[in-house]
Design a protein around this motif. Structure first.
Motif, PDB file in Angstrom:
ATOM      1  N   ALA A   7      -8.679 -27.347  36.083  1.00 47.93           N
ATOM      2  CA  ALA A   7      -8.101 -28.441  36.863  1.00 47.93           C
ATOM      3  C   ALA A   7      -8.890 -28.710  38.140  1.00 47.93           C
ATOM      4  O   ALA A   7      -9.274 -29.849  38.425  1.00 47.93           O
ATOM      5  CB  ALA A   7      -6.643 -28.122  37.201  1.00 47.93           C
ATOM      6  N   TYR A   8      -9.136 -27.660  38.903  1.00 39.88           N
ATOM      7  CA  TYR A   8      -9.875 -27.834  40.154  1.00 39.88           C
ATOM      8  C   TYR A   8     -11.321 -28.247  39.864  1.00 39.88           C
ATOM      9  O   TYR A   8     -11.902 -29.061  40.588  1.00 39.88           O
ATOM     10  CB  TYR A   8      -9.842 -26.554  40.976  1.00 39.88           C
ATOM     11  CG  TYR A   8      -8.563 -26.370  41.766  1.00 39.88           C
ATOM     12  CD1 TYR A   8      -8.553 -26.426  43.147  1.00 39.88           C
ATOM     13  CD2 TYR A   8      -7.345 -26.158  41.123  1.00 39.88           C
ATOM     14  CE1 TYR A   8      -7.384 -26.262  43.882  1.00 39.88           C
ATOM     15  CE2 TYR A   8      -6.167 -25.998  41.830  1.00 39.88           C
ATOM     16  CZ  TYR A   8      -6.193 -26.051  43.216  1.00 39.88           C
ATOM     17  OH  TYR A   8      -5.023 -25.900  43.922  1.00 39.88           O
ATOM     18  N   THR A  29      -0.465 -30.419  36.094  1.00 40.23           N
ATOM     19  CA  THR A  29      -1.327 -30.498  34.925  1.00 40.23           C
ATOM     20  C   THR A  29      -1.093 -29.353  33.954  1.00 40.23           C
ATOM     21  O   THR A  29      -0.629 -28.274  34.345  1.00 40.23           O
ATOM     22  CB  THR A  29      -2.806 -30.500  35.360  1.00 40.23           C
ATOM     23  OG1 THR A  29      -3.642 -30.452  34.204  1.00 40.23           O
ATOM     24  CG2 THR A  29      -3.123 -29.298  36.242  1.00 40.23           C
ATOM     25  N   THR A  48      -0.665 -25.924  38.362  1.00 44.46           N
ATOM     26  CA  THR A  48      -1.490 -25.712  37.176  1.00 44.46           C
ATOM     27  C   THR A  48      -0.725 -24.857  36.161  1.00 44.46           C
ATOM     28  O   THR A  48       0.299 -24.257  36.473  1.00 44.46           O
ATOM     29  CB  THR A  48      -2.812 -25.024  37.549  1.00 44.46           C
ATOM     30  OG1 THR A  48      -2.539 -23.794  38.234  1.00 44.46           O
ATOM     31  CG2 THR A  48      -3.637 -25.922  38.460  1.00 44.46           C
ATOM     32  N   ASP A  91       0.471 -21.237  36.862  1.00 44.36           N
ATOM     33  CA  ASP A  91       1.377 -20.988  37.982  1.00 44.36           C
ATOM     34  C   ASP A  91       2.512 -20.079  37.510  1.00 44.36           C
ATOM     35  O   ASP A  91       3.238 -20.414  36.566  1.00 44.36           O
ATOM     36  CB  ASP A  91       1.945 -22.316  38.501  1.00 44.36           C
ATOM     37  CG  ASP A  91       2.630 -22.183  39.849  1.00 44.36           C
ATOM     38  OD1 ASP A  91       3.513 -21.314  39.979  1.00 44.36           O
ATOM     39  OD2 ASP A  91       2.292 -22.953  40.763  1.00 44.36           O
ATOM     40  N   LYS A 116      -6.083 -23.304  36.570  1.00 44.45           N
ATOM     41  CA  LYS A 116      -6.733 -23.609  37.843  1.00 44.45           C
ATOM     42  C   LYS A 116      -8.236 -23.848  37.706  1.00 44.45           C
ATOM     43  O   LYS A 116      -8.784 -24.777  38.310  1.00 44.45           O
ATOM     44  CB  LYS A 116      -6.472 -22.488  38.841  1.00 44.45           C
ATOM     45  CG  LYS A 116      -6.920 -22.819  40.258  1.00 44.45           C
ATOM     46  CD  LYS A 116      -6.456 -21.764  41.249  1.00 44.45           C
ATOM     47  CE  LYS A 116      -6.847 -22.155  42.674  1.00 44.45           C
ATOM     48  NZ  LYS A 116      -6.365 -21.158  43.667  1.00 44.45           N
ATOM     49  N   ARG A 164      -0.423 -26.779  27.369  1.00 44.64           N
ATOM     50  CA  ARG A 164      -1.138 -25.723  28.068  1.00 44.64           C
ATOM     51  C   ARG A 164      -2.039 -24.948  27.118  1.00 44.64           C
ATOM     52  O   ARG A 164      -1.668 -24.664  25.977  1.00 44.64           O
ATOM     53  CB  ARG A 164      -0.162 -24.758  28.736  1.00 44.64           C
ATOM     54  CG  ARG A 164       0.722 -25.378  29.792  1.00 44.64           C
ATOM     55  CD  ARG A 164       1.556 -24.322  30.508  1.00 44.64           C
ATOM     56  NE  ARG A 164       2.393 -23.563  29.573  1.00 44.64           N
ATOM     57  CZ  ARG A 164       3.154 -22.534  29.945  1.00 44.64           C
ATOM     58  NH1 ARG A 164       3.163 -22.141  31.196  1.00 44.64           N
ATOM     59  NH2 ARG A 164       3.889 -21.904  29.042  1.00 44.64           N
ATOM     60  N   GLU A 166     -11.354 -22.382  29.390  1.00 45.19           N
ATOM     61  CA  GLU A 166     -11.495 -23.443  30.382  1.00 45.19           C
ATOM     62  C   GLU A 166     -12.887 -23.462  30.992  1.00 45.19           C
ATOM     63  O   GLU A 166     -13.394 -24.518  31.372  1.00 45.19           O
ATOM     64  CB  GLU A 166     -10.402 -23.303  31.437  1.00 45.19           C
ATOM     65  CG  GLU A 166      -9.012 -23.426  30.805  1.00 45.19           C
ATOM     66  CD  GLU A 166      -7.964 -23.980  31.732  1.00 45.19           C
ATOM     67  OE1 GLU A 166      -8.130 -23.848  32.957  1.00 45.19           O
ATOM     68  OE2 GLU A 166      -6.981 -24.548  31.219  1.00 45.19           O
ATOM     69  N   THR A 225      -0.708 -28.640  43.953  1.00 43.05           N
ATOM     70  CA  THR A 225      -1.333 -28.800  42.642  1.00 43.05           C
ATOM     71  C   THR A 225      -0.764 -27.724  41.735  1.00 43.05           C
ATOM     72  O   THR A 225      -1.042 -26.534  41.920  1.00 43.05           O
ATOM     73  CB  THR A 225      -2.865 -28.667  42.721  1.00 43.05           C
ATOM     74  OG1 THR A 225      -3.399 -29.737  43.526  1.00 43.05           O
ATOM     75  CG2 THR A 225      -3.494 -28.758  41.340  1.00 43.05           C
TER      76      THR A 225
END
Length: 355
Positions: A245-246, A238, A262, A265, A242, A52, A77, A260
């Motif tokens: 990933a999205y 994953t 992430t 979460d 978010k 992560r 990200e 999903t």
């Protein structure tokens, strides 16, 4: 070896390196972090893969306070998506063959990190299918340095280009520029020297990002595999948050499934190599993890899948076989094209693995 068959109730996918190939953009983003903190990019990239961003940033930027970490992850990200999109959006502005001393023939929109980052809901132009060859673990960020001037020289040259680009943006006010005795432009701002140095360094990185194609691609066999699994029988778990990933999935035409999981979460106590992401994904689907199959590509992800009790299929899409063969995976294949999923009348999923 003859094909191997087994049955499962649901599928748990990792994302990057499993469904999508955004490794070049991810490594470029970590390469930038490494340069920012004065670390070796190869070391940082190797240490961060499959984990992560929040854990990695806490390790390499220990000065960050708890309330600063979340925003730092978001910025990091966003930078991955910027590296992924920069070439297709801005590549035409970069002089060919990385000749940053050559004036741009037709100035375009200056690079602006705040406006150029494509949101996680945006779509990019159609992307070509991903390759199936294992990716080198050497930094894709550093790969662009081959047969090129030193980083310092390139940075100065890119700053020059960035300064010329900025001059054409009528929405902002820019300081005057001068040229030194070698013809390299320097930016003068008596009151905000540090701020402008940061801004122009950022623009140099943005030019670096645009010089290499790091687009997100879908990996071989992924579309067919997803289409063969009934709705509600697969999830994504994953190490990406978010935004990333999205953003990656949508860029290659994958609709993120309802489940999903992430990295951000709040229900997760730990990320991979702990099994928590896969255990949570299985629970949300309504199945026992031991009755699921996990698709993974990284050592930490494979170990997480094994620890969850799932049947693990390791893919050689981001690591050589020798790097993942001792992580406990039940099957190791080149890519997802070597695996077939067929729904059975009794509700189970039949998997055939071509070894």
């Amino acid at each position: 070896m003859s094909p191997q068959t087994f049955y499962a109730d649901a599928v748990l996918f990792d994302m990057d390196g499993t469904l999508t190939d955004s490794i070049a953009a991810v490594e470029a983003a970590w390469g930038k972090v490494a340069k920012d903190i004065g670390q070796d990019p190869d070391y940082v990239i190797a240490a961060t893969h499959g984990k992560r961003a929040v854990d990695n940033l806490a390790q390499f930027k220990p000065h960050l306070r708890d309330h600063e970490i979340e925003r730092e992850v978001e910025r990091f990200e966003e930078s991955i998506l910027y590296f992924a999109d920069a070439h297709s959006v801005h590549g035409h502005l970069v002089p060919r063959r990385y000749d940053f001393d050559t004036p741009l023939s037709s100035p375009g929109t200056p690079f602006d990190m705040g406006s150029s980052v494509v949101s996680s809901t945006a779509e990019t132009p159609e992307l070509t299918p991903g390759h199936s060859a294992p990716l080198s673990r050497a930094s894709s960020f550093m790969a662009a340095d081959v047969r090129r001037p030193s980083f310092g020289s390139r940075l100065l040259n890119m700053l020059s280009v960035a300064a010329r680009l900025r001059a054409h943006n009528e929405e902002h006010h820019y300081p005057e520029t001068i040229e030194d005795d070698e013809g390299v432009q320097a930016v003068l701002n008596a009151t905000e020297t540090n701020k402008m140095a940061h801004d122009h360094t950022l623009e140099a990185w943005q030019l670096e990002a645009a010089s290499v194609d790091r687009s997100v691609r879908i990996l071989p066999g992924v579309r067919k595999m997803i289409d063969s699994i009934p709705a509600g029988r697969y999830a994504v778990a994953t190490s990406g948050a978010k935004t990333y990933a999205y953003g990656c999935m949508k860029r290659v035409g994958i609709k993120p499934p309802p489940v999903t999981i992430t990295a951000d979460d709040k229900r997760l106590k730990a990320g991979k190599p702990a099994p928590d992401p896969f255990l949570l994904a299985a629970k949300c689907l309504g199945f026992e993890a031991s009755r699921c199959v996990v698709f993974e590509d990284s050592p930490s992800g494979i170990r997480a899948g094994v620890a969850s009790g799932a049947t693990v299929i390791a893919l050689c899409t981001s690591h050589e076989r020798s790097k993942i063969e001792n992580c406990g995976a039940h099957y190791i294949v080149e890519n997802m094209e070597r695996v077939k999923c067929e729904p059975c009348e009794d509700g189970r999923l039949k998997f055939t693995v071509d070894l």
